[in-house]
Design a protein around this motif. Sequence first.
Motif, short mmCIF file in Angstrom:
data_model
loop_
_atom_site.label_atom_id
_atom_site.label_comp_id
_atom_site.label_asym_id
_atom_site.label_seq_id
_atom_site.Cartn_x
_atom_site.Cartn_y
_atom_site.Cartn_z
N ALA A 1 92.13 138.42 47.15
CA ALA A 1 92.61 137.45 48.15
C ALA A 1 93.10 136.20 47.42
N PRO A 2 94.29 136.27 46.87
CA PRO A 2 94.77 135.13 46.05
C PRO A 2 94.93 133.87 46.88
N ASN A 3 95.03 132.78 46.16
CA ASN A 3 95.33 131.53 46.85
C ASN A 3 96.76 131.56 47.37
N GLY A 4 96.98 130.85 48.44
CA GLY A 4 98.30 130.87 49.07
C GLY A 4 98.84 129.48 49.29
N VAL A 5 99.81 129.40 50.12
CA VAL A 5 100.50 128.13 50.31
C VAL A 5 100.77 127.94 51.79
N SER A 6 100.70 126.67 52.21
CA SER A 6 101.10 126.32 53.57
C SER A 6 102.47 125.66 53.50
N ALA A 7 103.32 125.99 54.43
CA ALA A 7 104.66 125.39 54.41
C ALA A 7 104.54 123.88 54.62
N TRP A 8 105.43 123.12 54.00
CA TRP A 8 105.43 121.68 54.19
C TRP A 8 106.83 121.22 54.59
N PHE B 1 108.54 121.93 39.01
CA PHE B 1 107.09 121.83 39.19
C PHE B 1 106.44 122.22 37.86
N VAL B 2 105.49 121.40 37.41
CA VAL B 2 104.80 121.77 36.17
C VAL B 2 103.38 122.22 36.50
N HIS C 1 106.38 129.00 45.50
CA HIS C 1 106.96 129.09 46.85
C HIS C 1 108.14 128.14 47.01
N SER C 2 108.18 127.07 46.21
CA SER C 2 109.20 126.03 46.40
C SER C 2 110.61 126.51 46.09
N GLY C 3 110.74 127.50 45.23
CA GLY C 3 112.07 127.95 44.84
C GLY C 3 112.71 127.07 43.79
N ARG C 4 111.97 126.05 43.33
CA ARG C 4 112.52 125.17 42.28
C ARG C 4 112.16 125.72 40.91
N HIS C 5 112.58 124.98 39.89
CA HIS C 5 112.15 125.35 38.54
C HIS C 5 110.62 125.21 38.45
N VAL C 6 110.01 126.13 37.76
CA VAL C 6 108.55 126.07 37.54
C VAL C 6 108.32 126.30 36.06
N VAL C 7 107.58 125.39 35.43
CA VAL C 7 107.17 125.60 34.05
C VAL C 7 105.65 125.69 34.06
N ALA D 1 115.93 138.89 47.70
CA ALA D 1 114.72 139.52 47.13
C ALA D 1 113.71 138.46 46.71
N SER D 2 114.22 137.39 46.10
CA SER D 2 113.31 136.31 45.67
C SER D 2 112.66 135.64 46.87
N LEU D 3 113.47 135.41 47.91
CA LEU D 3 112.92 134.77 49.11
C LEU D 3 111.82 135.63 49.72
N ALA D 4 112.04 136.94 49.74
CA ALA D 4 111.03 137.83 50.32
C ALA D 4 109.75 137.80 49.48
N ARG D 5 109.92 137.78 48.18
CA ARG D 5 108.72 137.75 47.33
C ARG D 5 107.99 136.42 47.49
N ARG D 6 108.74 135.37 47.61
CA ARG D 6 108.09 134.05 47.78
C ARG D 6 107.33 133.97 49.10
#
Lengths: 465, 404
Positions: B200-207, B306-307, B325-331, B376-381
Amino acid sequence: MTEPHAQPAPLPAHRPAIWVHVSTLLNWTRPPVGIIRVEQEYCRWLLQHAETDGLAVRFCEWDRAANTFVEAARERVQAKLAPPAAAQPPAAYQRAAWKTRVKNLLRKAIPLLPAPWVPRLRDTAYRVLHHVLVARARLRSWMARTRVAPDRPVATPAPFGPGDRLVSLGLDWDYLDQKVLYQLKQRHGLRTTLICYDVIPALFPQLVVLPPGGFGAYLVDMAWCADEVLCISHHTRKDCEAVLSRLGAPVPPMHVIHLGSEVHASGEPARAPAGLAVGEGERPFVLFVSTIERRKNHEILYRAWTRLRDQGVVPHRLVFVGMQGWGVTDLLNDMRLDPRTQSDIVLLNHVSDAELDWLYRHAAFTVFPSLYEGWGLPLVESLARGKFCLASSAASLPEAGGPHAEYLDPWDLPAWVDRLGHYMAHPEEVEARNERIRREFRAPSWADTARQIHQVALAAGRGQP
Amino acid sequence: MTAQRILVLGSYPVVNPRHGGQLRLSNIVQAYRGRGFEVRQASFFPANPFYTDHPLGAADVPLPPAGLQSWKGHAAPLIEDLASGEAVAQDEARLAALERFAGPVDWIHLEQPWLLPVVQRLRERGAVGAFRLVYGSQNIETHLKQAIFAQYKVRDGQPLLDGILALEQQSAAQADLVATVTQQDRAHTLGWTQAPIVLAPNGVSAWTSTPTDRDHWRQVLGPEPFALYVASAHPPNVSGFCESFGECMAALSPVQKVVLAGSVTEHILSSAWYAHWGPLNARRIHPAGVLSDAQLSALRDLAHTFVLPMTSGGGSNLKTAEALHSGRHVVATPHAMRGFEAMADLPGVVVTQPGIPFAQAVATSLLQPQPGADAASLARRATLTWSHTLAALCDAIEAHSRKS
C-alpha cells in the motif's frame, strides 16, 4: 511634389571592444598592492597596444546604485596609472606611525603596573584587538561593497555589444555582483576573462580572518561567469580546478600568467632603516619581507633561532619587515619575552623603498617559510635583487623560485635549523648562489604579464557562436 | 456483509494533517470510510505545539512529554514514539476512555508499531471484542531510529533499538494483515509474519492553487525557473538534503535556486553544512518555510523541478508521490524512489546518486523545457493517487472479512 521621407540614419555598426573593469583601481587610495599592480600594468599596456588588434579599448566600473556596470572615462583610469608622488608619505603610513608610538608608550607603562594585572590586561587587550581586527575587516569589506564613488558618473549602463570582451582583475568580491555579470553575459554574449590569485580561504580557512563562505561564493560565481580564468601559478591553477571540482562548480579553461617582478630603482639612495643597528661590530642578518601573519609562518623561524641558541650557536640576526597581521599575537609576545632571541629578532615596519633596497643589499640571504602562496612575489623579488632565498616547499613557491632557491618543508624544524646554520656558517656558498642568480635569473616583466593577459582575453569564448 | 468496524490507532492527529505520517494516516481513514467501513480513529502523541496548536480529533490524546523521555529504564532523546505505547498501556483511565470511544470493533488498524502495547492490553481486557489486527508499517522503524541515533550521536541506544525491533516483529506476528509501503519493506517483513502482506504505497492528493498565490510567488522568486524541496523537520530530510547537494550549492548557477518549503527549512538553515559555505548557499537557497496549503500549492504549481534528496529512512516518501504526480522535472536519489521504482522512467524523472551528480542534475533540469505529457504517462501518474495506492489494503480487509 512632395519631399521624399528622409531615411533614418543607419545605426553605427558596433565596434567590438575590450572592456576592463577598473572599480578596484579607481577606488584604491593606498600604495598599490599586487592586485592593483596587475590592473595598472594591464591598463597601461592596453592603452599602448590594444587598438592594433582592431578592438576598441573601454573601461567600466561597478555602479552599486544602478547595480550594473557603467562606462569609466579613460582620463580617470590614466590618472590612476601615474606613479604616486614620492615626497608625500601615504596617509596609512602616518596613521601607522601614530599607532607605533602608542604601542611604545604602552610597553613603557607595563613595568609600572602591578605584576598580577599584566597577564590579565594583556589577554583582554589581545582579545579585544582580535575582535576589532575582525570587525574592521568586515566593515571595510562592507564599505567597499556599499560605497559610492564621489565622482560617480550618471548611471547609464555600459553599452556592451556583440563580440565584446570583459577583463576583470581586481577585488571582484567587493566590487561586483556576479549574478548580474552572469545575466549580462547571457544577454550580451560578453566574453569574460577573470582571475584567481589564490584559493586560500577554501583550502585553509584556519589561516584567514573571515569564514570561507563569502570567498566560496565569489570563487564559484567566478567559475560560472568566466569564459577564461587567469591563474598566477600552475599550483594555483591546480588548486583552483580541484576546489571547483570538489564543490561541483564548472571548471572553465584556466591559463597561467606570471606576475611581473622586475626591480626598478627607487630614485633615492639606499639607506639603513632606523630600527636596525648597523656598523662594524654588528652581526649579519637574514631578511624576511612579509606581513607578519600565521600563514607566513614566522613561527618556524623563531623556533629555529631558539634551537640555534640552545645549541650554543650565535646566529645571524633575523629581520622581519612587515606590518602585523592576524593570528600572531602570542608569537610576537613570545619573541619579545624570550631571552634567547631578544637580541636576535628585529621587527621593522613602514620601511621605505630606499630602506628596503638597503636591506636587500646587505642581508646575508632571505627566507620565506610561508605555509601557502598563490605565487610567491617576495621570493621572486629576492631573486630579482640577486639574493638567495631559503624558502618553503609549499604550494607555488618551488614554481616561483625554480632552481635558484632552496626549499624546505615549512614545518620541518630540524631541517630549517640545519640549513640556516649551514648558510650562516658558509657565506661563500651563499655568495656562489647569489652569483648564479645574478647570472641566470630573469625576473618576469610586467609587460609580459600584460601581454599574457591580453592573449587570453582575445581568445576568450572562442567556442561561442 | 455488515459494515466492518475499524478502530485506527495512530501516533499523531489526523485533523489538519501536515507531515507525511499524518497525511498517510488521514488518507487511510478516508479510504476505509470510502469503502463503507465504520471507522473510529484515536491517536496518542507527545504534547508539543506542532500538534497541540492545531485542532485535535475527539479521541486525540496529547501526552506530557516529560513522561516520554525513557523506555523501560533507558533514557534517550527522540523516543517519544516508543515510550508512548507503554505510557498509555499502563494508564487504566486512558484505556477505559479509549474502549468507551471505540465500542465493539471488528478490526484494529495499528499504524506503526508504537502502540502495540495498547493493542495487547485492549485484547486482554476484552471490552472492544475479539478484533482482528492490521499492522500498517510505514518503514522499518529500527533502521530509521538507528540512523537518527547516529545523526544525533545518541549513545547506548542499543537496548532501545532492540526494543523497537521486538515491537515491529510482534506487531507483524500478531497481525492478521500487514500493509507495507515498499517491496523492500515487504521482503523485510516476510520473515516476521504468517499473515498476508499487501503493498500500500504512499499516494498523493490533488492540489490546486489560485492566480493570486501564484502571482505572489512569481514576484518573490522572479522569472527564473526554480527547484522545490518540500519536507518536514524529520531528521533524515535535513541530512538527505545536505548530503545530496554535496559540499555546497555550487553546482547551481548564480541565477538558479532551490526553494525550501516546510519545517525542514529552519533545520537546513541552522545546519553546519549550510553555515560552512553560508553566503554561497544563501544565494542559491530561498527559504520559504512553513506555508499554508494554498501557498504551498502555488509553489508546487510554479516549480520547474521537484528535488527528492533522501539518503536514509525507510518506507516510501509521500513527497516522491507528489513530485512524480506533478509531471514536472524530478531529480531523486535512488533512496527517495523506494516504492516508486516503476516510475523512474517517466519523462523528466532523473534518478541519480547523492552528491555532485545529484546537484548537477538539478542544475541541468532547470535549463530544460518541461517534459511532455503523453497519455501513457498521464495514466501512470494517475495511479499515484491515494485512492489507487490504498485500494489493495481495503480489498484485503474486505476479502478477509468475507472469508471469516
